[in-house]
Enzyme design. Structure first.
Site, PDB file in Angstrom:
ATOM      1  N   GLY A   1       0.702  -5.107   1.025  1.00 30.71           N
ATOM      2  CA  GLY A   1      -0.521  -5.226   0.230  1.00 30.71           C
ATOM      3  C   GLY A   1      -0.285  -5.875  -1.120  1.00 30.71           C
ATOM      4  O   GLY A   1      -1.201  -6.462  -1.697  1.00 30.71           O
TER       5      GLY A   1
ATOM      6  N   ALA B   1       0.866  -1.185   0.000  1.00 28.55           N
ATOM      7  CA  ALA B   1       0.000   0.000   0.000  1.00 28.55           C
ATOM      8  C   ALA B   1       0.899   1.230   0.000  1.00 28.55           C
ATOM      9  O   ALA B   1       2.062   1.168   0.404  1.00 28.55           O
ATOM     10  CB  ALA B   1      -0.899  -0.021   1.222  1.00 28.55           C
TER      11      ALA B   1
ATOM     12  N   GLU C   1      -0.464  -9.420  -0.434  1.00 29.45           N
ATOM     13  CA  GLU C   1      -1.864  -9.737  -0.097  1.00 29.45           C
ATOM     14  C   GLU C   1      -2.735  -9.816  -1.354  1.00 29.45           C
ATOM     15  O   GLU C   1      -3.581 -10.705  -1.470  1.00 29.45           O
ATOM     16  CB  GLU C   1      -2.402  -8.691   0.885  1.00 29.45           C
TER      17      GLU C   1
ATOM     18  N   GLU D   1       5.069  -4.917   7.160  1.00 23.48           N
ATOM     19  CA  GLU D   1       4.335  -3.879   7.891  1.00 23.48           C
ATOM     20  C   GLU D   1       4.872  -3.665   9.301  1.00 23.48           C
ATOM     21  O   GLU D   1       4.811  -2.558   9.841  1.00 23.48           O
ATOM     22  CB  GLU D   1       2.843  -4.240   7.963  1.00 23.48           C
TER      23      GLU D   1
HETATM   24  N1  DAK Z   1       4.642   3.262  -0.675  1.00 17.98           N
HETATM   25  C1  DAK Z   1       5.014   4.416  -1.248  1.00 17.98           C
HETATM   26  N2  DAK Z   1       6.142   4.561  -1.962  1.00 17.98           N
HETATM   27  C2  DAK Z   1       6.919   3.476  -2.108  1.00 17.98           C
HETATM   28  C3  DAK Z   1       6.599   2.222  -1.536  1.00 17.98           C
HETATM   29  C4  DAK Z   1       5.380   2.138  -0.797  1.00 17.98           C
HETATM   30  N3  DAK Z   1       4.933   0.983  -0.270  1.00 17.98           N
HETATM   31  N4  DAK Z   1       7.580   1.343  -1.845  1.00 17.98           N
HETATM   32  C5  DAK Z   1       8.472   2.012  -2.583  1.00 17.98           C
HETATM   33  N5  DAK Z   1       8.089   3.303  -2.752  1.00 17.98           N
HETATM   34  C6  DAK Z   1       8.787   4.355  -3.469  1.00 17.98           C
HETATM   35  C7  DAK Z   1      10.009   4.854  -2.703  1.00 17.98           C
HETATM   36  O1  DAK Z   1       9.615   5.796  -1.725  1.00 17.98           O
HETATM   37  C8  DAK Z   1      10.821   5.467  -3.823  1.00 17.98           C
HETATM   38  O2  DAK Z   1      10.260   6.720  -4.148  1.00 17.98           O
HETATM   39  P1  DAK Z   1      11.217   8.020  -4.383  1.00 17.98           P
HETATM   40  O3  DAK Z   1      12.029   8.154  -3.158  1.00 17.98           O
HETATM   41  O4  DAK Z   1      12.040   7.642  -5.595  1.00 17.98           O
HETATM   42  O5  DAK Z   1      10.257   9.129  -4.622  1.00 17.98           O
HETATM   43  C9  DAK Z   1      10.549   4.518  -4.999  1.00 17.98           C
HETATM   44  O6  DAK Z   1       9.339   3.841  -4.671  1.00 17.98           O
HETATM   45  C10 DAK Z   1      11.636   3.474  -5.181  1.00 17.98           C
HETATM   46  O7  DAK Z   1      11.828   2.823  -3.945  1.00 17.98           O
HETATM   47  P2  DAK Z   1      13.262   2.636  -3.260  1.00 17.98           P
HETATM   48  O8  DAK Z   1      14.184   3.739  -3.629  1.00 17.98           O
HETATM   49  O9  DAK Z   1      13.018   2.390  -1.804  1.00 17.98           O
HETATM   50  O10 DAK Z   1      13.761   1.294  -3.996  1.00 17.98           O
HETATM   51  P3  DAK Z   1      14.736   0.180  -3.439  1.00 17.98           P
HETATM   52  O11 DAK Z   1      14.983  -0.729  -4.590  1.00 17.98           O
HETATM   53  O12 DAK Z   1      15.902   0.793  -2.744  1.00 17.98           O
HETATM   54  O13 DAK Z   1      13.906  -0.599  -2.317  1.00 17.98           O
HETATM   55  C11 DAK Z   1      11.937  -1.752  -1.425  1.00 17.98           C
HETATM   56  C12 DAK Z   1      12.796  -1.369  -2.694  1.00 17.98           C
HETATM   57  C13 DAK Z   1      10.686  -2.424  -1.957  1.00 17.98           C
HETATM   58  C14 DAK Z   1      12.739  -2.725  -0.569  1.00 17.98           C
HETATM   59  C15 DAK Z   1      11.623  -0.445  -0.619  1.00 17.98           C
HETATM   60  O14 DAK Z   1      11.087   0.546  -1.524  1.00 17.98           O
HETATM   61  C16 DAK Z   1      10.625  -0.675   0.478  1.00 17.98           C
HETATM   62  O15 DAK Z   1      10.975  -1.189   1.539  1.00 17.98           O
HETATM   63  N6  DAK Z   1       9.354  -0.271   0.250  1.00 17.98           N
HETATM   64  C17 DAK Z   1       8.309  -0.326   1.251  1.00 17.98           C
HETATM   65  C18 DAK Z   1       7.794  -1.753   1.390  1.00 17.98           C
HETATM   66  C19 DAK Z   1       6.721  -1.852   2.455  1.00 17.98           C
HETATM   67  O16 DAK Z   1       6.934  -1.534   3.640  1.00 17.98           O
HETATM   68  N7  DAK Z   1       5.512  -2.308   2.078  1.00 17.98           N
HETATM   69  C20 DAK Z   1       4.382  -2.452   2.985  1.00 17.98           C
HETATM   70  C21 DAK Z   1       3.531  -1.201   2.975  1.00 17.98           C
HETATM   71  S1  DAK Z   1       2.156  -1.303   4.143  1.00 17.98           S
HETATM   72  C22 DAK Z   1      -5.528  -2.760   3.948  1.00 17.98           C
HETATM   73  C23 DAK Z   1      -5.054  -3.150   2.737  1.00 17.98           C
HETATM   74  C24 DAK Z   1      -3.679  -3.175   2.500  1.00 17.98           C
HETATM   75  C25 DAK Z   1      -2.793  -2.768   3.480  1.00 17.98           C
HETATM   76  C26 DAK Z   1      -3.268  -2.380   4.682  1.00 17.98           C
HETATM   77  C27 DAK Z   1      -4.647  -2.372   4.933  1.00 17.98           C
HETATM   78  N8  DAK Z   1      -6.945  -2.743   4.232  1.00 17.98           N
HETATM   79  C28 DAK Z   1      -7.865  -3.322   3.222  1.00 17.98           C
HETATM   80  C29 DAK Z   1      -7.486  -2.324   5.475  1.00 17.98           C
HETATM   81  C30 DAK Z   1      -1.362  -2.789   3.135  1.00 17.98           C
HETATM   82  C31 DAK Z   1      -0.381  -2.193   3.842  1.00 17.98           C
HETATM   83  C32 DAK Z   1       0.982  -2.163   3.280  1.00 17.98           C
HETATM   84  O17 DAK Z   1       1.246  -2.721   2.231  1.00 17.98           O
END
Ligand code: DAK
Length: 258
Positions: free
Chosen positions: A109, A65, A112, A132
């Site tokens: 997400g 997400a 998921e 998360e």
């Molecule tokens: N959100 C927003 N931006 C993201 C992102 C994300 N999840 N993942 C990556 N980006 C963005 C980065 O901020 C970066 O943007 P700029 O800085 O260039 O503007 C760009 O994508 C490239 O990312 P990185 O520079 O970080 O790239 P790397 O190759 O170094 O790293 C990575 C890749 C995937 C390891 C890293 O980007 C990362 O850790 N990303 C976050 C992963 C994460 O924590 N995902 C979980 C998010 S929470 C629900 C439904 C769904 C959910 C909840 C509730 N309901 C129905 C109630 C879901 C929640 C989640 O998914």
């Protein structure tokens, strides 16, 4: 229809939805999820389509997400608006077979959504995770539930409590993915599977998928009873007659999807 965050394509009887926010690694912002829902509803209603593939880029299926979009929300906000719940569940309501074709990151997400599909096909480059916990929260769209049913408690706990990722081979061994395919030519290989699925009778695909899904919701005895009723029910279909007659005549079946 013009979308901003996804691409939609039709190849034969297969509908392909490509998540397309490359700069954000396909982070699932509200607009993307809304478009995904619209595209799936559209493909569901298209009589020419019998299988739907959801995919991303070589680098990311989806990195979760959109964290930047949700970071300022309060508890009252997410409770009040039932945060992103309805739109996220469209994938689970598809009655046509759905395939998640995952290359690169499928996190949070993203993992998921992949698990909401009927099967996951992974490129060798795929990485799955529920990170998360690192953001001070927990999975919100089935990550603690579908993952646990799919890979068992220990690996699900490992993924949810450490936030670590697993690679495609580990996901295969754990039963999260059906097949690991070479990264080169990945989508072509996925299309072979999708075409094979789409070559079958649509009403039979629908009830078959429903029967497998019942296994998640009920006891073995109830599930087997449901399966038997539905199996008997296929004998009311022209396609069941055609399938067996074609086998006996050593020819390919010509399903009419009736
Ligand atoms: N959100 C927003 N931006 C993201 C992102 C994300 N999840 N993942 C990556 N980006 C963005 C980065 O901020 C970066 O943007 P700029 O800085 O260039 O503007 C760009 O994508 C490239 O990312 P990185 O520079 O970080 O790239 P790397 O190759 O170094 O790293 C990575 C890749 C995937 C390891 C890293 O980007 C990362 O850790 N990303 C976050 C992963 C994460 O924590 N995902 C979980 C998010 S929470 C629900 C439904 C769904 C959910 C909840 C509730 N309901 C129905 C109630 C879901 C929640 C989640 O998914």
């Amino acid at each position: 229809m013009a979308y901003e965050n996804i691409l939609v394509d039709r190849k034969g009887a297969v509908g392909i939805v490509t998540l397309n926010r490359p700069k954000a690694l396909n982070a699932l912002c509200a607009a993307l999820i809304e478009e995904l829902g619209e595209a799936l509803t559209d493909l569901e209603g298209d009589d020419a389509i019998r299988c739907i593939v959801i995919t991303g880029s070589e680098k990311a299926f989806a990195a979760g997400a959109d964290i930047k979009e949700m970071k300022d929300k309060s508890y009252a906000d997410v409770l009040d608006e039932d945060f992103i719940t309805g739109d996220w569940e469209v994938v689970t309501r598809c009655r046509k077979p759905t395939i998640a074709a995952v290359a690169g990151f499928a996190l949070g997400g993203g993992c998921e959504i992949a698990m909401m599909c009927d099967m996951i096909l992974a490129a060798e480059t795929a990485k799955f995770g529920q990170p998360e916990i690192k953001l001070g929260t927990i999975p919100g769209s089935g990550g603690t539930q579908r993952l646990t049913r799919s890979v068992g408690k220990s690996l699900a706990m490992y993924l949810c409590l450490t936030g670590d990722m697993i690679d495609a081979e580990t996901a295969l061994r754990a039963g999260l993915v059906a097949k690991v395919l070479p990264a080169e030519g990945f989508l072509d290989a996925v299309m072979k599977v999708a075409d094979a699925v789409a070559g079958h009778s649509l009403p039979v695909l629908r009830v078959c998928k429903e029967a497998v899904n019942v296994a998640y919701e009920t006891t073995l005895a109830e599930g087997v009873r449901f399966e038997r009723r539905v199996f008997h029910g296929t004998f009311a279909l022209e396609d069941r007659t055609e399938g067996m007659e074609a086998f006996a005549a050593k020819r390919k079946p010509d399903f009419k999807h009736r």
